[in-house]
Design a protein around this motif. Sequence first.
Motif: not given
Length: 306
Positions: A97-104, A110-115
């Motif tokens: 799912f890397y490329k989909y998370i990357r574009i978002m 989207i963001t993460g819970y932390n960095f």
Amino acid sequence: MKNWVMTIICTFGLLFISSEAKAAMQYKDVQPTHNFYSAVESLIEQKAISSHLDYFRPNEYVTRGQAAKIIAIAAGLDYENATDLDNFKDVPKSHQFYKYIRIMHNKGIITGYNFYEFGVNDYLTRGQMAKILVQSFNVPLLSIHTFNNPEKFTDLLKEYDGGFGYKQFGREVMTLNYFNLVAGISESEYGLSKPVTRSQLALMIEKLQKHKDSYTNLRKFYMYEQFTNPDDIHKLVIEDESIARIVAYTSDYGTIISYENPIKPAIVFIKPVKVGTTVITADNGESIRVTIFERDGVLRASYEKL
């Protein structure tokens, strides 16, 4: 010879289309009687989900990683071209799912819970889903003052001195509800922190795609730019709704409303319908002329004080 070749091409084309259209039928747990049947079928046709599995698992909760892929494809994001993402340790470049998370992430959707942590395998909540869908499909974010019943879903509310506001994601939820794109799990509860099932996400995406015309190509103007005394205005009426119609009132103060001193909406969204000219009249007697014109294949609007 030419007719023979065309016959073969058409035959193979029809077989391909038929195969895609029947793909949902391959899921043993998706039947034509299910309310999500067409939504699942649509996601297969868009290649947002696989058509080569035996089960869709409609009642299984969707993970943040799975949702990123499905929504990125359905929203037409350019996931093949984006700046590298290397801070989330649970989303390496080799991740499916890397490329989909990357574009978002690049687009601030989207963001993460932390960095360092995205939470790729955690379940997506209904609140998170609302934010991601609003931003991915470019639904205009409305303010708390827009909604006729801003206290509709009690689990969205947060009390303040002399007023109330929304918790995180509450504004996105109410925006989708305003455009009739999402409902609650009951009349008074949205289910903000509850996880999303795969069938629920499919249905939400189908609604956004089918009713795109309701929230796209909206033109906005600021009351203070078009009216001399905007603070005296409580209502606007458009003369000819076959040319343009008022979709929503909103303001720059999007989150909190005061019981004592409610902030008046300062921005108006209108929907151009066809080329022409009409008039918007305020309840204080002021009027503006609205001209709808087409440029680059898109209906646009200009305004003139009368």
